[in-house]
Design a protein around this motif. Structure first.
Motif, mmCIF file in Angstrom:
data_model
loop_
_atom_site.group_PDB
_atom_site.id
_atom_site.type_symbol
_atom_site.label_atom_id
_atom_site.label_comp_id
_atom_site.label_asym_id
_atom_site.label_seq_id
_atom_site.Cartn_x
_atom_site.Cartn_y
_atom_site.Cartn_z
ATOM 1 N N ALA A 19 0.844 -1.182 0.000
ATOM 2 C CA ALA A 19 0.000 0.000 0.000
ATOM 3 C C ALA A 19 0.884 1.237 0.000
ATOM 4 O O ALA A 19 1.977 1.234 0.554
ATOM 5 N N MET A 20 0.386 2.282 -0.649
ATOM 6 C CA MET A 20 1.103 3.546 -0.669
ATOM 7 C C MET A 20 0.123 4.662 -0.368
ATOM 8 O O MET A 20 -0.785 4.938 -1.167
ATOM 9 N N PHE A 21 0.267 5.295 0.807
ATOM 10 C CA PHE A 21 -0.630 6.355 1.218
ATOM 11 C C PHE A 21 0.138 7.663 1.351
ATOM 12 O O PHE A 21 1.295 7.689 1.760
ATOM 13 N N ASN A 22 -0.540 8.752 1.028
ATOM 14 C CA ASN A 22 0.005 10.090 1.203
ATOM 15 C C ASN A 22 -0.715 10.752 2.367
ATOM 16 O O ASN A 22 -1.950 10.691 2.456
ATOM 17 N N TYR A 23 0.038 11.376 3.233
ATOM 18 C CA TYR A 23 -0.494 11.988 4.440
ATOM 19 C C TYR A 23 -0.251 13.493 4.380
ATOM 20 O O TYR A 23 0.884 13.939 4.203
ATOM 21 N N HIS A 24 -1.306 14.297 4.487
ATOM 22 C CA HIS A 24 -1.202 15.754 4.421
ATOM 23 C C HIS A 24 -1.742 16.341 5.728
ATOM 24 O O HIS A 24 -2.768 15.880 6.248
ATOM 25 N N PHE A 25 -1.073 17.352 6.223
ATOM 26 C CA PHE A 25 -1.451 17.948 7.511
ATOM 27 C C PHE A 25 -1.340 19.464 7.420
ATOM 28 O O PHE A 25 -0.399 19.996 6.833
ATOM 29 N N ASP A 38 -8.386 22.458 15.350
ATOM 30 C CA ASP A 38 -7.039 22.030 15.717
ATOM 31 C C ASP A 38 -6.174 21.825 14.474
ATOM 32 O O ASP A 38 -5.074 22.360 14.363
ATOM 33 N N TYR A 39 -6.681 21.052 13.511
ATOM 34 C CA TYR A 39 -5.922 20.811 12.289
ATOM 35 C C TYR A 39 -6.801 20.166 11.227
ATOM 36 O O TYR A 39 -7.915 19.702 11.505
ATOM 37 N N PHE A 40 -6.270 20.149 9.997
ATOM 38 C CA PHE A 40 -6.878 19.461 8.869
ATOM 39 C C PHE A 40 -5.934 18.335 8.445
ATOM 40 O O PHE A 40 -4.710 18.495 8.481
ATOM 41 N N VAL A 41 -6.511 17.216 8.022
ATOM 42 C CA VAL A 41 -5.719 16.067 7.588
ATOM 43 C C VAL A 41 -6.359 15.465 6.350
ATOM 44 O O VAL A 41 -7.591 15.414 6.229
ATOM 45 N N GLN A 42 -5.528 15.030 5.438
ATOM 46 C CA GLN A 42 -6.010 14.274 4.281
ATOM 47 C C GLN A 42 -5.163 13.024 4.118
ATOM 48 O O GLN A 42 -3.936 13.070 4.267
ATOM 49 N N LEU A 43 -5.813 11.918 3.838
ATOM 50 C CA LEU A 43 -5.124 10.665 3.559
ATOM 51 C C LEU A 43 -5.588 10.166 2.202
ATOM 52 O O LEU A 43 -6.790 9.993 1.982
ATOM 53 N N ASP A 44 -4.646 9.969 1.300
ATOM 54 C CA ASP A 44 -5.010 9.448 -0.011
ATOM 55 C C ASP A 44 -3.938 8.478 -0.487
ATOM 56 O O ASP A 44 -2.840 8.416 0.061
ATOM 57 N N GLY A 45 -4.282 7.715 -1.501
ATOM 58 C CA GLY A 45 -3.359 6.715 -2.017
ATOM 59 C C GLY A 45 -4.057 5.392 -2.228
ATOM 60 O O GLY A 45 -5.270 5.285 -2.132
ATOM 61 N N ALA A 46 -3.262 4.351 -2.502
ATOM 62 C CA ALA A 46 -3.803 3.037 -2.824
ATOM 63 C C ALA A 46 -3.540 2.062 -1.684
ATOM 64 O O ALA A 46 -2.471 2.057 -1.085
ATOM 65 N N GLY A 47 -4.531 1.248 -1.388
ATOM 66 C CA GLY A 47 -4.370 0.243 -0.351
ATOM 67 C C GLY A 47 -5.707 -0.059 0.302
ATOM 68 O O GLY A 47 -6.741 0.476 -0.073
#
Length: 277
Positions: A19-25, A38-47
């Motif tokens: 799996a390959m995920f991208n984590y944005h904060f 507090d914060y924003f988060v995005q998780l995207d990618g394949a898996g």
């Protein structure tokens, strides 16, 4: 593989398949939102993603653009989880690899209350659809956000919140300050602080549930757990007896029993799990 959000609030892991995920904060950019978001988060990618949300103080808002998340057997498109005392598990519909695209907004313990009139205790220990909080306008926002980049999503969502912002009254701010004091000083006694407030104990408790979502005693319990979890994850070599003391637990037995109740495992096993990932 685990991707730990700040304070380890959500653990993402996958099966044995690659799996390959991208984590944005990102922290909020508009200063008016800083005390409440507090914060924003995005998780995207394949898996294939599985999620566990431990007991926590903040309110989590999920916009699931891949629509691969299920809660109690039902698909989750948008949803909010408030202050809670139990771990909640999410799972995908199947174990097949998918393209993930999930956008999270983490509100401070009282943050969501300035954007809605819904009592926060209605979010306690369960999930509420985003439309029940923000109304039908959320459908349009969802469609507008989906094709955007992470930074553009953050900007648009901040604009959405600012249109709904209501400045707290002085009496509300007293409750907000009390919650901050409890969160920042888990070794102190919140009930000593109540005497300094110009409200009756009954008013304070009622307003605390209205704007925070839970009782003062339960909020303190989760605050101590969050502190202990942060210490274990950040300082794995520290003795667990020291962790218990710094997190404000009366003794080791209370520390162990609370940890087992809130995570399903002992502090020792939790530390071993963190160390292995």
């Amino acid at each position: 593989m685990y991707f730990l959000l700040p304070l380890g609030e959500i653990d993402y892991h996958h099966s044995n398949k690659p799996a390959m995920f991208n984590y944005h904060f990102a922290k909020p950019g508009h200063p008016l939102l800083a005390p409440y978001v507090d914060y924003f988060v995005q998780l995207d990618g394949a898996g294939t993603l599985f999620k566990s949300i431990y007991s926590r103080l903040n309110t989590s808002f999920l916009l699931d653009f891949d629509q691969g998340t299920f809660y109690d057997g039902q698909p989750v498109k948008t949803g909010l989880l408030g202050v809670k005392e139990k771990m909640i598990r999410f799972s995908p519909a199947t174990c097949r690899s998918t393209l993930a695209d999930k956008f999270f907004v983490s509100f401070t313990p009282y943050g969501l209350s300035v954007f809605t009139k819904m009592p926060m205790q209605e979010l306690s220990n369960g999930m509420v659809a985003g439309e029940d909080i923000f109304g039908s306008s959320l459908h349009q926002l969802y469609d507008q956000l989906q094709p955007l980049s992470f930074s553009a999503r953050v900007t648009l969502f901040e604009t959405f919140l600012l249109r709904r912002f209501t400045a707290p009254h002085a009496s509300h701010q007293l409750i907000f300050d009390l919650a901050d004091d409890i969160k920042n000083d888990v070794q102190g006694s919140p009930f000593l602080q109540l005497k300094a407030l110009p409200l009756s104990e009954r008013q304070i408790e009622r307003n605390f549930k209205r704007y925070i979502g839970t009782s003062i005693s339960r909020f303190l319990r989760v605050a101590r757990f969050e502190k202990a979890k942060q210490l274990i994850a950040g300082q794995p070599s520290r003795r667990l007896t020291d962790v218990a003391h710094l997190a404000g637990y009366f003794d080791q037995s209370h520390f162990i029993s609370d940890f087992k109740r809130l995570t399903g495992v002992s502090p020792k096993n939790f530390r071993e799990c963190c160390s292995s990932h």
